[in-house]
Design a protein around this motif. Structure first.
Motif, mmCIF file in Angstrom:
data_model
loop_
_atom_site.group_PDB
_atom_site.id
_atom_site.type_symbol
_atom_site.label_atom_id
_atom_site.label_comp_id
_atom_site.label_asym_id
_atom_site.label_seq_id
_atom_site.Cartn_x
_atom_site.Cartn_y
_atom_site.Cartn_z
ATOM 1 N N UNK A 22 0.834 -1.206 0.000
ATOM 2 C CA UNK A 22 0.000 0.000 0.000
ATOM 3 C C UNK A 22 0.868 1.255 0.000
ATOM 4 N N UNK A 23 0.671 2.107 -1.000
ATOM 5 C CA UNK A 23 1.440 3.334 -1.105
ATOM 6 C C UNK A 23 2.806 3.156 -1.729
ATOM 7 N N UNK A 24 3.131 1.944 -2.184
ATOM 8 C CA UNK A 24 4.440 1.667 -2.788
ATOM 9 C C UNK A 24 4.256 1.191 -4.219
ATOM 10 N N UNK A 28 10.615 -2.292 -2.038
ATOM 11 C CA UNK A 28 11.486 -1.386 -1.288
ATOM 12 C C UNK A 28 11.256 0.085 -1.616
ATOM 13 N N UNK A 29 10.199 0.394 -2.379
ATOM 14 C CA UNK A 29 9.934 1.803 -2.685
ATOM 15 C C UNK A 29 9.578 2.013 -4.135
ATOM 16 N N UNK A 58 1.478 -4.453 -8.970
ATOM 17 C CA UNK A 58 2.899 -4.722 -8.688
ATOM 18 C C UNK A 58 3.363 -5.960 -9.453
ATOM 19 N N UNK A 59 2.527 -6.987 -9.469
ATOM 20 C CA UNK A 59 2.868 -8.237 -10.145
ATOM 21 C C UNK A 59 3.112 -8.001 -11.635
ATOM 22 N N UNK A 60 2.223 -7.246 -12.250
ATOM 23 C CA UNK A 60 2.368 -6.956 -13.678
ATOM 24 C C UNK A 60 3.642 -6.147 -13.952
ATOM 25 N N UNK A 61 3.946 -5.213 -13.065
ATOM 26 C CA UNK A 61 5.112 -4.355 -13.256
ATOM 27 C C UNK A 61 6.400 -5.177 -13.165
ATOM 28 N N UNK A 62 6.469 -6.073 -12.173
ATOM 29 C CA UNK A 62 7.658 -6.923 -12.022
ATOM 30 C C UNK A 62 7.777 -7.868 -13.205
ATOM 31 N N UNK A 63 6.637 -8.418 -13.645
ATOM 32 C CA UNK A 63 6.646 -9.337 -14.790
ATOM 33 C C UNK A 63 7.205 -8.658 -16.034
#
Length: 224
Positions: A22-24, A28-29, A58-63
């Motif tokens: 939440x908010x990230x 780590x940022x 977040x999952x899509x961004x890391x993928x």
């Protein structure tokens, strides 16, 4: 910063991840790190966008990052399109495995703590690989000039030679004829530190020891 989540295949685990993010943008940022790769690899399927919107984004961004950073590992991944979990999972596994061996500086974002830990592991590896220096046991004959040589002083002169890696052992006098005796002496050396030839030529047969010692001969040389 080392972040871990347990049971990411359960509802409770995904709720924990959703709350943490939440908010990230990333673990780590605002920048993706090795922590994101580790957590991503532990998530079996993409989190539901309805139940876990932040975790899903977040999952899509890391993928996408993994797809562009490991194109040879994630076969069939299209960088312009969202990769599926089954397509990107091999890349995550490769990245996590590379992280364990410290062979990969993922996205160039390594903390001081991680650098220090990597250096310590490298030193430990080097230490285990470093071959311990061997030792040798040497039996040497030390011959005087004549029968008038003071053999006690000869032995004292020989033992006065001190070098790192040199240890003098037992000795005895052995008759060689015409009233002359030679001294047979044991010594132990660390091979990388002491050269027996140099010991004889540069220490035992030069001043002041050559007042008593005429010559030295190696009788036996054995690796320990």
């Amino acid at each position: 910063m080392a972040v871990t989540f347990s049971d990411l295949h359960t509802e409770a685990g995904l709720k924990s991840l959703e709350s943490f993010l939440s908010g990230k943008t990333y673990i780590s940022g605002d920048k993706i790190t090795k922590d994101d790769v580790k957590v991503y690899a532990a998530v079996l399927n993409k989190p539901s966008a309805d139940l876990y919107p932040t975790a899903s984004k977040w999952y899509d961004s890391v993928a996408s990052k993994l797809a562009s950073s490991f194109p040879g590992k994630a076969a069939g991944v299209s960088v312009s399109a969202q990769p599926s979990p089954t397509e990107v999972a091999p890349a995550a596994k490769e990245a996590a495995a590379a992280d364990e061996d410290d062979d990969l500086d993922l996205f160039g974002d390594e903390t001081e703590e991680e650098k220090k830990a990597a250096e310590e592991r490298d030193q430990a590896k080097a230490s285990t690989k470093k071959k311990e220096s061997g030792k040798s046991s040497v039996l040497m004959d030390v011959k005087p000039w004549d029968d008038e040589t003071d053999m006690k002083k000869l032995e004292e002169a020989v033992r006065s030679v001190e070098l790192p890696g040199l240890l003098w052992g037992a000795s005895k006098l052995v008759p060689v004829g015409y009233g002359i005796k030679k001294m047979t002496i044991m010594l132990t050396i660390v091979d990388d530190l002491v050269s027996v030839d140099d010991l004889i030529e540069e220490r035992l047969t030069v001043e002041p020891i050559n007042e008593y010692v005429q010559s030295c001969d190696i009788v036996a040389f054995n690796k320990i």
